[in-house]
Design a protein around this motif. Sequence first.
Motif, mmCIF file in Angstrom:
data_model
loop_
_atom_site.group_PDB
_atom_site.id
_atom_site.type_symbol
_atom_site.label_atom_id
_atom_site.label_comp_id
_atom_site.label_asym_id
_atom_site.label_seq_id
_atom_site.Cartn_x
_atom_site.Cartn_y
_atom_site.Cartn_z
ATOM 1 N N PHE A 108 3.120 71.278 122.151
ATOM 2 C CA PHE A 108 1.697 71.388 121.814
ATOM 3 C C PHE A 108 0.927 72.341 122.738
ATOM 4 N N ASP A 109 1.639 73.188 123.444
ATOM 5 C CA ASP A 109 0.983 74.187 124.295
ATOM 6 C C ASP A 109 0.085 75.070 123.426
ATOM 7 N N PRO A 110 -1.243 75.037 123.622
ATOM 8 C CA PRO A 110 -2.144 75.793 122.742
ATOM 9 C C PRO A 110 -2.160 77.295 123.031
ATOM 10 N N PHE A 111 -1.530 77.701 124.130
ATOM 11 C CA PHE A 111 -1.586 79.110 124.519
ATOM 12 C C PHE A 111 -0.242 79.826 124.381
ATOM 13 N N SER A 112 0.780 79.121 123.897
ATOM 14 C CA SER A 112 2.115 79.719 123.839
ATOM 15 C C SER A 112 2.842 79.296 122.562
ATOM 16 N N ASN A 113 3.724 80.159 122.070
ATOM 17 C CA ASN A 113 4.529 79.833 120.882
ATOM 18 C C ASN A 113 6.008 79.716 121.225
ATOM 19 N N LEU A 114 6.313 79.403 122.479
ATOM 20 C CA LEU A 114 7.712 79.316 122.900
ATOM 21 C C LEU A 114 8.484 78.262 122.112
ATOM 22 N N GLN A 115 7.814 77.174 121.771
ATOM 23 C CA GLN A 115 8.523 76.131 121.021
ATOM 24 C C GLN A 115 8.998 76.671 119.678
ATOM 25 N N ALA A 116 8.189 77.495 119.039
ATOM 26 C CA ALA A 116 8.582 78.093 117.765
ATOM 27 C C ALA A 116 9.748 79.048 117.953
ATOM 28 N N VAL A 117 9.780 79.727 119.086
ATOM 29 C CA VAL A 117 10.875 80.664 119.379
ATOM 30 C C VAL A 117 12.196 79.921 119.499
ATOM 31 N N TYR A 118 12.183 78.775 120.170
ATOM 32 C CA TYR A 118 13.433 78.048 120.419
ATOM 33 C C TYR A 118 13.733 76.991 119.362
ATOM 34 N N GLY A 119 12.743 76.577 118.618
ATOM 35 C CA GLY A 119 12.984 75.669 117.509
ATOM 36 C C GLY A 119 13.212 74.234 117.920
ATOM 37 N N PHE A 120 13.255 73.378 116.913
ATOM 38 C CA PHE A 120 13.395 71.941 117.167
ATOM 39 C C PHE A 120 14.732 71.602 117.815
ATOM 40 N N GLY A 121 15.804 72.233 117.355
ATOM 41 C CA GLY A 121 17.139 71.910 117.860
ATOM 42 C C GLY A 121 17.272 72.150 119.351
ATOM 43 N N GLN A 122 16.886 73.344 119.803
ATOM 44 C CA GLN A 122 16.992 73.665 121.228
ATOM 45 C C GLN A 122 16.005 72.847 122.048
ATOM 46 N N THR A 123 14.836 72.575 121.477
ATOM 47 C CA THR A 123 13.855 71.747 122.178
ATOM 48 C C THR A 123 14.405 70.345 122.406
ATOM 49 N N PHE A 124 15.065 69.810 121.388
ATOM 50 C CA PHE A 124 15.648 68.473 121.506
ATOM 51 C C PHE A 124 16.763 68.458 122.549
#
Length: 362
Positions: A108-124
């Motif tokens: 939920f970082d409002p200033f970055s899209n890194l989560q979208a870059v790495y996706g749900f799988g890598q985030t998990f």
Amino acid sequence: MNLSTTPNGLLKTKQHFEILDGLRGLAAVAVVVFHFMEFATPDYKDNFIAHAYLAVDFFFCLSGFVIAYAYDHKIADLGIIPFLKLRFIRLHPLVIIGSVIGVFAFIFDPFSNLQAVYGFGQTFIMFLSSCFMVPYPLVQERYFNLFHLNPPTWSLFWEYIANIAYAVLLIKLPNKVLWFLTAIAAVMLGFEAQKAGYLGVGWGGDNFLGGGIRVLYAFLAGILVYRSKWIIRSKLGFVSMGILLLAVFLVPFSKANSIIDPLLIIIYFPFLVALGAGATLQPKLAKICKSSGDISYPLYVIHYPFLWLFLSYIEVNKPTMATMQWLIPTGTFALVLLAYGILVFVDLPIRKYLKSIMFKKA
């Protein structure tokens, strides 16, 4: 402080080292400020608290001292598994809490899209690696930390290794062997400092082994401070000891770090632990030292996800130094309050529950 001894010369475990607790909290706050300043002024030469990364070595040394003090005389009766359970209960709830905060801050970082870059799988996977402390350096855009969601977990990884080594091996070794191992570790520290240029290593995929070298020396040195009965009695109080500790963190960053850093770790920190253990606490500062010690670990473990948000904010908004001069102390104070709240309302109840189920009486 008056320290009595048992017939074999070891200190009784009834004594509690309040000033060392206070110093641990002071070091944790210094780490938070240091991390803020890393992003505010990326060049360490412009960082007024540039050597606060050595707080980790102070933590390791203090841990060796406290573990040996608390368990040297009773681990044989307690047993290895119960000892490890106690350490798990003490350390791991906040590891999980820090991981949860980290994954929410990442998503939920409002200033970055890194989560979208790495996706749900890598985030998990990063979340699992953080929870179970399995190093997983992945995010190249953010310094290739071993545990991106909550970077300070790197030192807890080595703290676990040190605790296991203590219970399985170090407790059985005579002091002569420990001295030999400590001397080897000191040489290794020197080589690591020459290679890296300083000793702020161990946190990333490209300097992983440096963390092992740091904990090897500092933890062993802490054990030897206790076993050698290096308790330096003095009238120095918490304020004086705090100044002596802060002086390390305020050492300017320079080309001499490859010499300064190992000297501080090898000589100064064991001396500081011995001096702090024998210093005299003024009664009016007792509550401050206790509170400082209580919040030190939660503050250290939960603060960094919010630092990622701070970095993202800087990258997008490029605030002036005048703005950051009030953001940093305000953020530090807020994190101290949050750490206290998490300690009281989350960590302590979880630890109490875990003890009730893991140490059930037959």
